[in-house]
Design an enzyme around this catalytic site. Structure first.
Site: not given
Ligand SMILES: CC(=O)N[C@H]1[C@@H](OP(=O)(O)OP(=O)(O)OC[C@H]2O[C@@H](n3ccc(=O)[nH]c3=O)[C@H](O)[C@@H]2O)O[C@H](CO)[C@@H](O)[C@@H]1O
Ligand SMILES: C=C(OP(=O)(O)O)C(=O)O
Length: 422
Positions: A22-23, A117, A122, A311, A403
């Site tokens: 998915k990711n 969320c 996030r 995850d 999802r």
């Molecule tokens: C669709 C997808 O691939 N989702 C994955 C992606 O989410 P996602 O890409 O949202 O996660 P991030 O790696 O960006 O988040 C990591 C941390 O960085 C923080 N952050 C992130 C961006 C930003 O602009 N500012 C900031 O502070 C977030 O709040 C979090 O605490 O990676 C996460 C971490 O492996 C996984 O749990 C999710 O399943």
């Molecule tokens: C947190 C997840 O997805 P999303 O970043 O789309 O919320 C997930 O795949 O566990």
């Protein structure tokens, strides 16, 4: 509303096919915005999030065909609507991944801010700051990020830049990687995320004509090109789906072959499972997970890849609920990712948490109960607990599971679980 009913206590045995990740699929679909295509994605999973991303791209003006029988997505055409609306973005945060591609190709994007969320606030500040460094100007109005980038005169909108991430972010790395592929000049992404899904995106972009170095490392160097073209790309297997079913084998004391799963994507999870007394073997068709003896507790701390994946935290906690001794689980990525704790406790688990850490004291048996969860991995941890529990467990809010887990009840009942959707 659908629910999942489980009668626990049956050791699982057999094979489970692991779907495309998915990711990985979500950013790959967003990459479809970078060219007229066609971009053919093979091994595509059939999940609610994929349908949401498809709806988003279609409303942008693209053509997206999902041939579920062939497990293939075909993306083509060019976006003519540059707005990602709140209704879709709030459903799925990965929608924000259209920002980089739209800006790089059309010089403008209007994307709803996703908001918080269930697992944390996030923010998307790292995405915005990086794109600003590449020349985009952001305006916040009515809950939308409105970004514009002036044409550079050389057939591009964004300019290459050296972007040093203060914190590792999967989504920000993906957004900027896609933006950089069509930017003028060189972009360097330092302290980039190294998750396998990012390597997969980079491989696909290369197939489309992008120039990227450093794949698999935390420093990506991208030489922007004027145009990207058609490509066919096989999506990597879903390491989180595989890790979840590995926990299903372990928690029920069974043996499962996870068809297509790869050890290289699951390093820290496999190491921890072995520490707990679970046997993990790589075979030609995938990974075989077997638990014959008792489960031992182990400590984990979630970290960016190659560390233990956040995850997989909830699923591992379910496993530790029935392991011998105490386990300490520390969540360092998201500030609110223990929503499964009160529900596991209702099933007889002994867990205490404070701040980022939880102590799980193993019990000999869990007992089935009606439960519900507020996010995808928390929900699946309750399914795992239900598979091991005495009696009946009903998991509510199945839409979270849909999802990210394709046909979970069919995959688990095919290997001996008493599980059904009611
Ligand atoms: C669709 C997808 O691939 N989702 C994955 C992606 O989410 P996602 O890409 O949202 O996660 P991030 O790696 O960006 O988040 C990591 C941390 O960085 C923080 N952050 C992130 C961006 C930003 O602009 N500012 C900031 O502070 C977030 O709040 C979090 O605490 O990676 C996460 C971490 O492996 C996984 O749990 C999710 O399943
Ligand atoms: C947190 C997840 O997805 P999303 O970043 O789309 O919320 C997930 O795949 O566990």
């Amino acid at each position: 509303m659908d629910r999942i009913r489980i009668r626990g206590g049956k050791p699982l045995s057999g094979s489970i096919p692991i779907g495309g990740a998915k990711n990985a699929t979500l950013p790959l679909m967003a990459a479809g915005l970078l060219s007229d295509g066609p971009l053919v994605l093979e091994n595509a999973p059939d999940l609610a999030d994929i349908a949401t991303m498809r709806a988003l791209l279609v409303q942008h003006g693209m053509k997206v065909e999902h041939d579920k029988a062939q497990r293939r997505l075909v993306l083509s055409g060019a976006a003519d609507n540059l707005e990602a609306p709140y209704d879709l973005v709030r459903k799925m945060r990965a929608s924000v991944l259209v920002m980089g591609p739209l800006l790089a190709r059309f010089g403008e994007a209007r994307v709803s801010l996703p908001g918080g969320c269930a697992i944390g606030t996030r923010p998307v500040d790292l995405h915005i700051k990086g794109l600003e460094q590449m020349g985009a100007v952001f305006d916040l109005e009515g809950g939308y990020m409105h970004a514009k980038a002036p044409a550079t005169g050389a057939g591009h909108f964004l300019r290459g830049a050296k972007i040093i991430f203060p914190q590792v972010s999967v989504g920000a790395t993906e957004n900027l990687l896609m933006a950089a592929a069509l930017a003028e000049g060189t972009t360097e992404l330092v302290n980039a995320a190294r998750e396998p899904e990012i390597g997969d995106l980079a491989m696909c972009l290369m197939r489309m004509g992008a120039r990227i170095e450093g794949i698999g490392t935390d420093r990506l160097v991208i030489e922007g090109v004027k145009q990207l073209g058609a490509a066919t790309h096989p999506i990597i297997p879903d390491r989180i789906e595989a890790g979840t079913y590995a926990c299903a084998a372990a928690i029920t004391g069974g043996t499962l072959l996870l068809e297509g799963a790869r050890m290289v994507d699951l390093g820290a999870v496999v190491r921890t499972m072995r520490e707990c007394g679970v046997d993990v073997a790589e075979e030609t068709e995938g990974l075989r997970i077997t638990r014959k003896g008792g489960l031992r507790g182990a400590d984990v701390m979630t970290e960016p890849f190659p560390g233990f994946a956040t995850d997989m935290q909830a699923q591992f906690m379910a496993l530790m609920c029935v392991a011998e001794g105490a386990s300490m689980i520390t969540e360092t990525i998201f500030e609110n990712r223990f929503m499964h704790v009160p529900e596991l406790t209702r099933m007889g688990a002994r867990i205490k948490y404070h701040g980022q850490s939880a102590i799980v004291r193993g019990v000999p048996k869990l007992s089935g109960a009606p439960v519900m969860a507020t996010d995808l991995r928390a929900s699946v941890s309750l399914v795992l607990a239900g598979l091991a529990a005495q009696g009946e467990t009903i998991v509510n809010r199945v839409y979270h599971l849909d999802r990210g887990y394709e046909a979970i009840e069919r995959k688990l009942s095919a290997v001996g679980a008493a599980i059904e959707r009611v």
